[in-house]
Design a protein around this motif. Structure first.
Motif, mmCIF file in Angstrom:
data_model
loop_
_atom_site.group_PDB
_atom_site.id
_atom_site.type_symbol
_atom_site.label_atom_id
_atom_site.label_comp_id
_atom_site.label_asym_id
_atom_site.label_seq_id
_atom_site.Cartn_x
_atom_site.Cartn_y
_atom_site.Cartn_z
ATOM 1 N N ASN A 153 0.861 -1.185 0.000
ATOM 2 C CA ASN A 153 0.000 0.000 0.000
ATOM 3 C C ASN A 153 0.901 1.240 0.000
ATOM 4 O O ASN A 153 2.124 1.125 0.156
ATOM 5 N N ALA A 154 0.300 2.401 -0.167
ATOM 6 C CA ALA A 154 1.118 3.615 -0.265
ATOM 7 C C ALA A 154 1.667 4.058 1.091
ATOM 8 O O ALA A 154 2.719 4.698 1.156
ATOM 9 N N THR A 155 0.966 3.706 2.163
ATOM 10 C CA THR A 155 1.442 4.116 3.488
ATOM 11 C C THR A 155 2.783 3.449 3.790
ATOM 12 O O THR A 155 3.758 4.114 4.180
ATOM 13 N N THR A 210 -3.518 17.059 3.832
ATOM 14 C CA THR A 210 -3.266 15.791 3.140
ATOM 15 C C THR A 210 -3.968 14.693 3.911
ATOM 16 O O THR A 210 -4.500 14.924 5.012
ATOM 17 N N PHE A 211 -3.950 13.488 3.352
ATOM 18 C CA PHE A 211 -4.461 12.345 4.106
ATOM 19 C C PHE A 211 -3.454 12.042 5.209
ATOM 20 O O PHE A 211 -2.237 12.156 5.012
ATOM 21 N N THR A 258 0.256 10.403 5.031
ATOM 22 C CA THR A 258 1.486 11.083 4.598
ATOM 23 C C THR A 258 2.326 11.455 5.820
ATOM 24 O O THR A 258 3.549 11.322 5.824
ATOM 25 N N ASP A 317 4.456 12.591 -2.493
ATOM 26 C CA ASP A 317 3.327 11.695 -2.288
ATOM 27 C C ASP A 317 2.390 11.926 -3.470
ATOM 28 O O ASP A 317 1.695 12.950 -3.551
ATOM 29 N N ALA A 371 -0.062 9.870 -4.338
ATOM 30 C CA ALA A 371 -1.168 8.918 -4.152
ATOM 31 C C ALA A 371 -2.355 9.232 -5.057
ATOM 32 O O ALA A 371 -3.058 8.331 -5.509
ATOM 33 N N HIS A 372 -2.572 10.534 -5.335
ATOM 34 C CA HIS A 372 -3.734 10.928 -6.152
ATOM 35 C C HIS A 372 -3.384 11.084 -7.630
ATOM 36 O O HIS A 372 -4.271 11.375 -8.426
ATOM 37 N N SER A 416 -0.627 5.460 -4.826
ATOM 38 C CA SER A 416 -1.525 4.538 -4.118
ATOM 39 C C SER A 416 -2.439 3.865 -5.131
ATOM 40 O O SER A 416 -2.976 4.529 -6.020
ATOM 41 N N LYS A 453 -8.941 4.418 -5.134
ATOM 42 C CA LYS A 453 -8.248 5.211 -6.154
ATOM 43 C C LYS A 453 -8.771 4.823 -7.538
ATOM 44 O O LYS A 453 -9.231 3.694 -7.743
HETATM 45 C C1 LIG Z 1 -2.374 11.716 -0.151
HETATM 46 C C2 LIG Z 1 -2.409 10.284 0.306
HETATM 47 N N1 LIG Z 1 -1.275 9.713 0.725
HETATM 48 C C3 LIG Z 1 -1.244 8.432 1.130
HETATM 49 C C4 LIG Z 1 -2.381 7.663 1.140
HETATM 50 C C5 LIG Z 1 -2.323 6.255 1.650
HETATM 51 O O1 LIG Z 1 -2.575 5.343 0.632
HETATM 52 P P1 LIG Z 1 -2.840 3.791 0.956
HETATM 53 O O2 LIG Z 1 -4.280 3.681 1.347
HETATM 54 O O3 LIG Z 1 -2.536 3.084 -0.326
HETATM 55 O O4 LIG Z 1 -1.932 3.381 2.064
HETATM 56 C C6 LIG Z 1 -3.586 8.213 0.699
HETATM 57 C C7 LIG Z 1 -4.814 7.403 0.697
HETATM 58 O O5 LIG Z 1 -5.898 7.848 0.386
HETATM 59 C C8 LIG Z 1 -3.610 9.568 0.279
HETATM 60 O O6 LIG Z 1 -4.753 10.158 -0.114
#
Ligand SMILES: Cc1ncc(COP(=O)(O)O)c(C=O)c1O
Length: 390
Positions: free
Chosen positions: A64-66, A88-89, A92, A160, A162-163, A184, A189
């Motif tokens: 995952n992106a996290t 941000t989410f 990050t 980041d 992700a978007h 992400s 997404k």
């Molecule tokens: C800006 C941003 N960074 C990181 C993430 C984390 O992504 P993931 O759910 O793949 O861990 C998100 C998830 O929505 C996000 O919007």
């Protein structure tokens, strides 16, 4: 339009899907192969096709992106303090804090929602090791300004993204900026692999380090050379990712059609402004973001969201509250909001509306009708007027 919802519930982030038959065939094959994870053939193919699409040399797929953000910041040697937006989410910022790195919050530019390069210099201290830019809603950061400041202070830059898969900055695809970028592929997404993420970079040495760190730091069977973690993407996720990637043009076309519909139907509603995407850049149009001006519209943002929910339209208030108002940051940095006026203002005004394959023109018309109706009637404190005709 009448006041009966004929669209069923509508959600922000309802998953898109590619060809189901193709996905199931891939899953069948991987079951036959009995190679479920640990850098299998589908993960390798996914990485190659993502790298080709984005135009970078290396793509390292992750779970995952996290976790990708954590591994990337570790691989870059982030420590001490790292500058990051609070708009941000939360992942990050958590990715930094999780490693004992202090996030230093930068304000955003209210026109772009992205980190404002003009605020960076005064946030840099002897402890600063890096800057994390977020391409919010797929609209790329001011990459050049951030990289120039970072180079001047010998800081590393991580984006980041992700978007921002499928988006561009000055005609170049997002994915190759900074030392590396993180995508992400979460189910919400526009391009998803159920769960998933990836780090892209043009730096071969960094890519190799990321590959080893996502697999516990193993270099060969019995030799661990880095502190690593389990960040691997599974084969079934890669199967979904590949199938989504094959549908990417169709999904973007759907998003784009929905965006145009929203623009048309919301155009003359006072106090409701939909954010613009630069027509000279590529964008995935996966986010329908509107700002509510409470004075001009005569309604509260929160009242409108409650009203939408009561009509089965699950709009969201991303990113509200700003990360600095979430734990542990609000306890660790209680005064952070004072230097984030634009973050505070934007996060109090935004609403995210549903789009993607589950949304068609009729659904968009319905969502806009519900918004228009609420605003025409002015704010009602309960925020829930049922569906009675006007
Ligand atoms: C800006 C941003 N960074 C990181 C993430 C984390 O992504 P993931 O759910 O793949 O861990 C998100 C998830 O929505 C996000 O919007």
């Amino acid at each position: 339009m009448n006041d009966t919802n004929q669209c069923g519930p509508l959600f922000v982030g309802c998953p898109n899907q590619g060809d189901r038959g193709v996905l199931l065939a891939r899953i069948n094959d991987l079951l036959d192969r009995r190679w479920f994870t640990n850098n299998g053939p589908l993960v390798q193919e996914f990485e190659q096709r993502i790298a080709d699409y984005v135009g970078v040399r290396h793509c390292v797929a992750m779970c995952n992106a996290t976790v990708a953000l954590e591994i990337a910041s570790h691989a870059l040697g982030f420590a001490g303090e790292v500058i990051v937006p609070a708009y941000t989410f939360v992942a990050t910022v958590h990715a930094l804090q999780w490693q004992g790195i202090r996030p230093v919050f930068a304000d955003i530019n209210p026109a772009t929602y992205n980190i404002e390069p003009g605020t960076l210099e005064k946030l840099i201290t002897p402890k600063t090791t890096g800057i994390v830019g977020v391409h919010v809603w797929g609209r790329a950061c001011d990459v050049e300004a951030i990289e120039t400041i970072a180079a001047h202070h010998h800081l590393q830059v991580l984006f980041d993204a992700a978007h921002a898969f499928g988006c561009s900055y000055r005609g170049r695809m997002v994915g190759g900026f900074g030392r590396c970028e993180v995508f992400s592929f979460h189910a919400t997404k526009f391009l998803n692999s159920f769960e998933g993420g990836a780090v892209t970079t043009n730096d071969a040495e960094l890519a190799e380090k990321l590959r080893l760190m996502r697999n516990f730091g193993f270099s060969g069977y019995d030799n661990v050379i880095y502190q690593g973690v389990n960040g691997k993407m599974t084969e079934v996720c890669a199967a979904m990712g590949l199938t989504s990637l094959e549908a990417v043009d169709a999904i973007v076309a759907t998003n784009c059609r929905n965006y145009d519909c929203y623009c048309r139907f919301l155009a003359d509603i006072p106090g409701v402004a939909i954010i613009a995407y630069d027509p000279l850049e590529k964008n995935n149009y996966q986010y329908i973001i509107v700002e509510i001006d409470e004075q001009a519209s005569g309604v509260s943002r929160d009242g409108l969201v409650t009203h939408l929910h009561s009509h089965g339209i699950i709009a969201r208030k991303y990113f509200w509250p700003g990360v600095h108002r979430m734990e542990p940051y609000r306890t660790l940095q209680p005064d952070a909001g004072r230097s984030l006026p634009n973050t505070e203002q934007v996060s109090a005004r935004v609403i995210v509306l549903p789009t993607g394959q589950a949304v068609d023109e009729v659904s968009v018309a319905w969502v806009c009708h519900v918004i228009r109706d609420f605003i025409n009637c002015g704010h009602r404190p309960t925020g829930n007027r049922g569906t009675s005709p006007r």
